[in-house]
Design an enzyme around this catalytic site. Structure first.
Site, PDB file in Angstrom:
ATOM      1  CB  CYS A 113      -0.933   0.010   1.210  1.00  0.00           C
ATOM      2  SG  CYS A 113      -1.918  -1.486   1.359  1.00  0.00           S
ATOM      3  CG  HIS A 252      -3.385   3.166   2.545  1.00  0.00           C
ATOM      4  ND1 HIS A 252      -3.891   2.820   1.309  1.00  0.00           N
ATOM      5  CD2 HIS A 252      -3.389   2.025   3.288  1.00  0.00           C
ATOM      6  CE1 HIS A 252      -4.183   1.537   1.308  1.00  0.00           C
ATOM      7  NE2 HIS A 252      -3.898   1.029   2.491  1.00  0.00           N
ATOM      8  CG  ASN A 282      -6.690  -1.290   1.489  1.00  0.00           C
ATOM      9  OD1 ASN A 282      -5.992  -0.823   0.594  1.00  0.00           O
ATOM     10  ND2 ASN A 282      -6.188  -1.754   2.616  1.00  0.00           N
TER      11      ASN A 282
HETATM   12  N1  ACO Z   1     -18.282  -9.983   8.902  1.00  0.00           N
HETATM   13  C1  ACO Z   1     -18.698 -10.383  10.124  1.00  0.00           C
HETATM   14  N2  ACO Z   1     -17.864 -10.749  11.092  1.00  0.00           N
HETATM   15  C2  ACO Z   1     -16.545 -10.702  10.812  1.00  0.00           C
HETATM   16  C3  ACO Z   1     -16.052 -10.299   9.570  1.00  0.00           C
HETATM   17  C4  ACO Z   1     -16.981  -9.938   8.589  1.00  0.00           C
HETATM   18  N3  ACO Z   1     -16.599  -9.534   7.363  1.00  0.00           N
HETATM   19  N4  ACO Z   1     -14.704 -10.356   9.603  1.00  0.00           N
HETATM   20  C5  ACO Z   1     -14.347 -10.775  10.829  1.00  0.00           C
HETATM   21  N5  ACO Z   1     -15.473 -10.990  11.549  1.00  0.00           N
HETATM   22  C6  ACO Z   1     -15.570 -11.454  12.914  1.00  0.00           C
HETATM   23  C7  ACO Z   1     -14.337 -12.196  13.361  1.00  0.00           C
HETATM   24  O1  ACO Z   1     -14.370 -13.537  12.900  1.00  0.00           O
HETATM   25  C8  ACO Z   1     -14.464 -12.094  14.860  1.00  0.00           C
HETATM   26  O2  ACO Z   1     -15.369 -13.101  15.286  1.00  0.00           O
HETATM   27  P1  ACO Z   1     -15.110 -13.939  16.615  1.00  0.00           P
HETATM   28  O3  ACO Z   1     -15.059 -12.923  17.716  1.00  0.00           O
HETATM   29  O4  ACO Z   1     -16.267 -14.846  16.660  1.00  0.00           O
HETATM   30  O5  ACO Z   1     -13.796 -14.613  16.375  1.00  0.00           O
HETATM   31  C9  ACO Z   1     -15.143 -10.749  15.067  1.00  0.00           C
HETATM   32  O6  ACO Z   1     -15.679 -10.372  13.807  1.00  0.00           O
HETATM   33  C10 ACO Z   1     -14.222  -9.669  15.566  1.00  0.00           C
HETATM   34  O7  ACO Z   1     -13.061  -9.707  14.817  1.00  0.00           O
HETATM   35  P2  ACO Z   1     -11.944  -8.661  15.067  1.00  0.00           P
HETATM   36  O8  ACO Z   1     -10.773  -9.033  14.243  1.00  0.00           O
HETATM   37  O9  ACO Z   1     -11.757  -8.439  16.529  1.00  0.00           O
HETATM   38  O10 ACO Z   1     -12.639  -7.361  14.489  1.00  0.00           O
HETATM   39  P3  ACO Z   1     -12.019  -5.930  14.421  1.00  0.00           P
HETATM   40  O11 ACO Z   1     -12.857  -4.991  15.176  1.00  0.00           O
HETATM   41  O12 ACO Z   1     -10.548  -5.920  14.700  1.00  0.00           O
HETATM   42  O13 ACO Z   1     -12.202  -5.587  12.884  1.00  0.00           O
HETATM   43  C11 ACO Z   1     -10.889  -5.515  10.903  1.00  0.00           C
HETATM   44  C12 ACO Z   1     -11.591  -6.388  11.919  1.00  0.00           C
HETATM   45  C13 ACO Z   1     -11.935  -4.644  10.190  1.00  0.00           C
HETATM   46  C14 ACO Z   1     -10.188  -6.384   9.877  1.00  0.00           C
HETATM   47  C15 ACO Z   1      -9.888  -4.614  11.653  1.00  0.00           C
HETATM   48  O14 ACO Z   1      -9.015  -5.401  12.440  1.00  0.00           O
HETATM   49  C16 ACO Z   1      -9.084  -3.783  10.731  1.00  0.00           C
HETATM   50  O15 ACO Z   1      -9.575  -2.876  10.106  1.00  0.00           O
HETATM   51  N6  ACO Z   1      -7.782  -4.018  10.607  1.00  0.00           N
HETATM   52  C17 ACO Z   1      -6.946  -3.326   9.688  1.00  0.00           C
HETATM   53  C18 ACO Z   1      -6.892  -4.147   8.490  1.00  0.00           C
HETATM   54  C19 ACO Z   1      -6.630  -3.398   7.226  1.00  0.00           C
HETATM   55  O16 ACO Z   1      -7.027  -2.292   7.013  1.00  0.00           O
HETATM   56  N7  ACO Z   1      -5.947  -4.099   6.367  1.00  0.00           N
HETATM   57  C20 ACO Z   1      -5.716  -3.632   5.086  1.00  0.00           C
HETATM   58  C21 ACO Z   1      -4.326  -3.884   4.653  1.00  0.00           C
HETATM   59  S1  ACO Z   1      -3.149  -2.978   5.566  1.00  0.00           S
HETATM   60  C22 ACO Z   1      -3.470  -1.446   5.206  1.00  0.00           C
HETATM   61  O17 ACO Z   1      -3.864  -1.152   4.128  1.00  0.00           O
HETATM   62  C23 ACO Z   1      -3.267  -0.476   6.288  1.00  0.00           C
END
Ligand code: ACO
Length: 325
Positions: A113, A252, A282
């Site tokens: 990214c 980003h 993203n």
């Molecule tokens: N729909 C429903 N539930 C979901 C989904 C979905 N699409 N995805 C994950 N869950 C569930 C998980 O399985 C978990 O369930 P569990 O508690 O039963 O195990 C629950 O939701 C909570 O998961 P978390 O990982 O704690 O959720 P979080 O609040 O951290 O959100 C997310 C997840 C959106 C991925 C967050 O961690 C995030 O935004 N991270 C940054 C990731 C990112 O932006 N990556 C892009 C590449 S890097 C960059 O560009 C910066």
């Protein structure tokens, strides 16, 4: 002294929009979950013929038009991508052929990214030593080809698209005047593409499904906020500036919660933060140039405005760059 300046911007997005409602039919998720955790409502997905190099060339062509230049005037093409057309040759060479940029040399860079910002920095260094150069920098991705569509943790986040900027030089104080680039390869496994340890096809496991994105979302979230706010503060301090001196921040576009945390850590008012993650998700290396082009087309950036880019991605890599428009 001459500085590298952006002469024109462009972007190119696939026709097809994939909504959260459609994702509800594909994996166990909901519009409410995706919107509240990511801020993403729609993303674009490439269809037949909308290959990475064609999106890249489409964005490049529009940036050239915006700059009032022809492809023959280009000296160099850099394509930042983690979803290249092929491993060999570079996507940039496909773009060169597609545009008819016969006088340019061309190559790809991969900083995930962060790639477009690394690319702008690289172009600015070429231009500093050869001010007559015209350089096309493109961020282009077809991440839909690298997403595991059965993994709800990642498939809701990413989208396809391309953005581009054409750079030349000016000697009136405008242009790129500062940058800080960072990497930490020790944390590579927080965000990567699946793959066998050996690249030898004979040694690949039979059940290998291909190079698909794998991510530790919560760790990436924390590193993204810490790294981006840190690198922005370092760069501003190095330049003797504060957020009050910046007219527009183009971060980003990964996730609205990352952006809001960054905004609060840096104390940025809403009108100084550009956000379009709701529309495109993203798009990795394409996210900043698409946002930059939208900001430019919407008249959000005026001559002499100070624009700050900041980004974070796999590697880990992160960076910030300052320019006077
Ligand atoms: N729909 C429903 N539930 C979901 C989904 C979905 N699409 N995805 C994950 N869950 C569930 C998980 O399985 C978990 O369930 P569990 O508690 O039963 O195990 C629950 O939701 C909570 O998961 P978390 O990982 O704690 O959720 P979080 O609040 O951290 O959100 C997310 C997840 C959106 C991925 C967050 O961690 C995030 O935004 N991270 C940054 C990731 C990112 O932006 N990556 C892009 C590449 S890097 C960059 O560009 C910066």
């Amino acid at each position: 002294m001459c500085k590298a300046v952006i002469l024109g911007t462009g972007s190119c997005l696939p026709e097809r929009t994939l909504t959260n409602a459609e994702l509800e039919q594909m994996v166990e998720t909901s519009d409410q979950w995706i919107t509240s955790r990511t801020g993403i409502k729609t993303r674009r997905i490439s269809g037949a013929g909308e290959y990475n190099y064609r999106l890249a060339a489409g964005a490049g062509r529009k940036a050239l038009d915006n700059a009032g230049l022809t492809a023959a005037e280009l000296d160099m093409i850099i394509v930042a991508t983690l979803s290249p057309q092929k491993i060999m040759p570079s996507t940039a060479c496909f773009v060169q052929a597609e545009l008819g940029a016969d006088n340019a040399f061309a190559y790809d860079i991969n900083a995930a990214c962060t790639g477009f910002t690394y690319g702008l920095d690289l172009a600015s260094k070429y231009i500093a030593s050869q001010p007559e150069m015209k350089v096309l920098v493109i961020g282009s991705e077809t991440l839909s080809t690298r997403v595991d569509w059965e993994d709800r943790n990642t498939c809701v986040l990413f989208g396809d698209g391309a953005g581009a900027a054409v750079l030349g030089s000016r000697d009136d104080g405008r242009g790129i005047f500062g940058s800080k680039l960072r990497s930490d390869g020790r944390l590579w496994n927080l965000l990567h593409m699946d793959g066998p340890e050996s690249q030898n096809p004979a040694l690949q496991p039979e059940d290998w499904q291909g190079a698909l994105i794998r991510m530790n979302g919560s760790d990436i979230f924390k590193h993204a906020v810490r790294a981006m706010s840190g690198v922005v503060n370092d760069l501003l301090e190095q330049q003797g500036l504060s957020v009050a001196d910046v007219d527009l921040i183009i971060p980003h576009q990964a996730n609205i919660r990352i952006l809001r945390k960054l905004q609060s850590r840096l104390d940025v008012p809403d009108e100084k933060l550009f956000v379009n993650v709701d529309k495109y998700g993203n798009t990795s290396a394409a996210s900043i140039p698409i946002a930059l082009d939208e900001a430019n087309q919407q008249g959000r950036i005026k001559e002499n405005d100070v624009v700050l880019l900041c980004t974070f991605g796999a590697g880990l890599t992160w960076a910030s760059l300052l320019m006077r428009w």
